[in-house]
Design an enzyme around this catalytic site. Structure first.
Site, PDB file in Angstrom:
ATOM      1  N   ASP A  70      11.090  70.236  66.746  1.00 45.99           N
ATOM      2  CA  ASP A  70      11.925  69.598  65.577  1.00 45.99           C
ATOM      3  C   ASP A  70      12.453  69.832  64.061  1.00 45.99           C
ATOM      4  O   ASP A  70      11.273  70.553  63.799  1.00 45.99           O
ATOM      5  CB  ASP A  70      12.303  68.149  65.603  1.00 45.99           C
ATOM      6  N   ASP A 139       5.477  54.752  68.164  1.00 43.70           N
ATOM      7  CA  ASP A 139       6.629  54.715  69.527  1.00 43.70           C
ATOM      8  C   ASP A 139       6.681  54.982  70.520  1.00 43.70           C
ATOM      9  O   ASP A 139       7.677  54.971  71.130  1.00 43.70           O
ATOM     10  CB  ASP A 139       7.945  53.911  68.328  1.00 43.70           C
ATOM     11  N   HIS A 141       7.156  58.663  71.254  1.00 44.11           N
ATOM     12  CA  HIS A 141       8.101  59.188  70.918  1.00 44.11           C
ATOM     13  C   HIS A 141       7.736  61.193  71.613  1.00 44.11           C
ATOM     14  O   HIS A 141       6.078  61.016  70.458  1.00 44.11           O
ATOM     15  CB  HIS A 141       9.134  59.708  70.059  1.00 44.11           C
ATOM     16  N   GLU A 146      13.384  59.777  70.151  1.00 39.58           N
ATOM     17  CA  GLU A 146      13.540  58.231  69.239  1.00 39.58           C
ATOM     18  C   GLU A 146      13.629  56.808  71.225  1.00 39.58           C
ATOM     19  O   GLU A 146      14.343  57.972  72.184  1.00 39.58           O
ATOM     20  CB  GLU A 146      14.237  57.593  69.149  1.00 39.58           C
TER      21      GLU A 146
HETATM   22  C1  GLP Z   1       6.988  62.822  64.162  1.00 41.20           C
HETATM   23  C2  GLP Z   1       7.374  64.960  64.984  1.00 41.20           C
HETATM   24  C3  GLP Z   1       6.231  64.378  65.875  1.00 41.20           C
HETATM   25  C4  GLP Z   1       5.167  63.777  65.955  1.00 41.20           C
HETATM   26  C5  GLP Z   1       5.262  62.867  65.419  1.00 41.20           C
HETATM   27  C6  GLP Z   1       3.665  62.196  65.341  1.00 41.20           C
HETATM   28  O1  GLP Z   1       8.474  62.570  64.485  1.00 41.20           O
HETATM   29  N1  GLP Z   1       8.613  64.675  65.372  1.00 41.20           N
HETATM   30  O2  GLP Z   1       6.689  66.077  66.367  1.00 41.20           O
HETATM   31  O3  GLP Z   1       4.461  64.003  66.923  1.00 41.20           O
HETATM   32  O4  GLP Z   1       5.633  62.778  64.135  1.00 41.20           O
HETATM   33  O5  GLP Z   1       2.417  63.089  63.843  1.00 41.20           O
HETATM   34  P1  GLP Z   1       1.595  62.731  63.316  1.00 41.20           P
HETATM   35  O6  GLP Z   1       1.297  63.657  64.361  1.00 41.20           O
HETATM   36  O7  GLP Z   1       1.374  62.809  61.924  1.00 41.20           O
HETATM   37  O8  GLP Z   1       0.953  61.391  63.685  1.00 41.20           O
END
Ligand code: GLP
Length: 262
Positions: A70, A139, A141, A146
């Site tokens: 992304d 959450d 995702h 989302e």
């Molecule tokens: C963002 C990214 C996800 C990632 C998530 C969790 O939303 N788009 O790909 O898994 O953050 O991030 P973190 O690993 O910093 O908790």
């Protein structure tokens, strides 16, 4: 689904990095290894272990082609909070990957629909993704899919929830107003098409979502629960993230890893 619970984040990251390096090494020389990659704090330990392995001559990325999950809409490649910047800073600048083989969605595109369609085409042109590494939002995702996202979605633009913006504000001087409101993201279906998926989950703030994903039903409100339908999916987590799983679940999956049939 395979669930591998490690005592801590460091051990989980090392285990996952070894697993991924093994997959890269075992891919036939004349065939590229197509690797899907995430950003966020969760994969940082894996990236640093893979960099170490590369520097020690244990793995090369010459044969690897990557597709990132992304990118924020409106952030340029050189914006320090863009996922482009993140990936080069934390991984690509330290390994021997051919820059031409790196694919990341362009958050500055004037035509998001076209950009997303082309991304799916580029993945198909490579014969699909061999291995998709991912993280999970608090959450539940996957990528930026989302809660409420279609479980057969493809690459597209998504509006971020307040929860995700709050979570990610830590990368934007703690200011939620600086977090972009939309992102381009691969779809749940794009991830599900990969021949293998591995998700790294760590920390107590992920425990509620991990329980939903592992112990509850497939539900678009926890998009990572799609993994229940994947033929070859692994979640690697630390004990903190596993804290809300039932004792039976933990016992079962830990024994599986020890080779004890229960
Ligand atoms: C963002 C990214 C996800 C990632 C998530 C969790 O939303 N788009 O790909 O898994 O953050 O991030 P973190 O690993 O910093 O908790």
């Amino acid at each position: 689904m395979r669930l591998v619970i490690h005592q801590n984040y460091e051990k989980a990251s090392l285990w996952a990095a070894n697993y991924i390096a093994g997959k890269i090494i075992s891919k036939k020389k004349n065939k590229p290894f197509i690797l899907g990659l995430p950003t966020g704090s969760s994969p940082l330990g894996i990236y640093s272990e893979l960099i170490k392995m590369y520097k020690d001559g244990k793995v090369s990325f010459k044969n690897v082609r990557t597709f990132n999950m992304d990118e924020y809409v409106g952030l340029s490649k050189d914006h320090p909070q863009s996922y482009h910047y993140f990936m080069f800073e934390n991984f690509f600048n330290h390994i021997d990957i051919n820059r031409k083989h790196i694919h990341i969605l362009d958050g500055m595109t004037k035509d998001a629909e076209k950009e997303c369609k082309q991304y799916e085409k580029a993945i198909n042109a490579e014969g699909g993704i061999d291995f998709f590494l991912g993280g999970m939002g608090s959450d539940g995702h996957i990528a930026f899919n989302e809660p409420g996202s279609s479980l057969v979605s493809r690459t597209r633009i998504k509006t971020l929830t307040e929860e995700t913006k709050r979570d990610n504000a830590r990368f934007f001087d703690g200011d939620i107003l600086k977090v972009p409101g939309t992102a381009l993201t691969v779809g749940v279906g794009t991830v599900m098409d990969a021949r293998e998926v591995m998700i790294i989950v760590n920390g107590r703030n992920k425990a509620r979502a991990l329980r939903a994903v592992v112990e509850e039903g497939i539900n678009h409100m926890w998009t990572l629960s799609c993994l229940q339908m994947h033929p070859k999916a692994t979640i690697v987590c630390d004990e903190e993230a596993a804290e809300k799983l039932s004792e039976e679940t933990i016992h079962y999956f830990k024994n599986m890893e020890k080779g004890i049939i229960c």
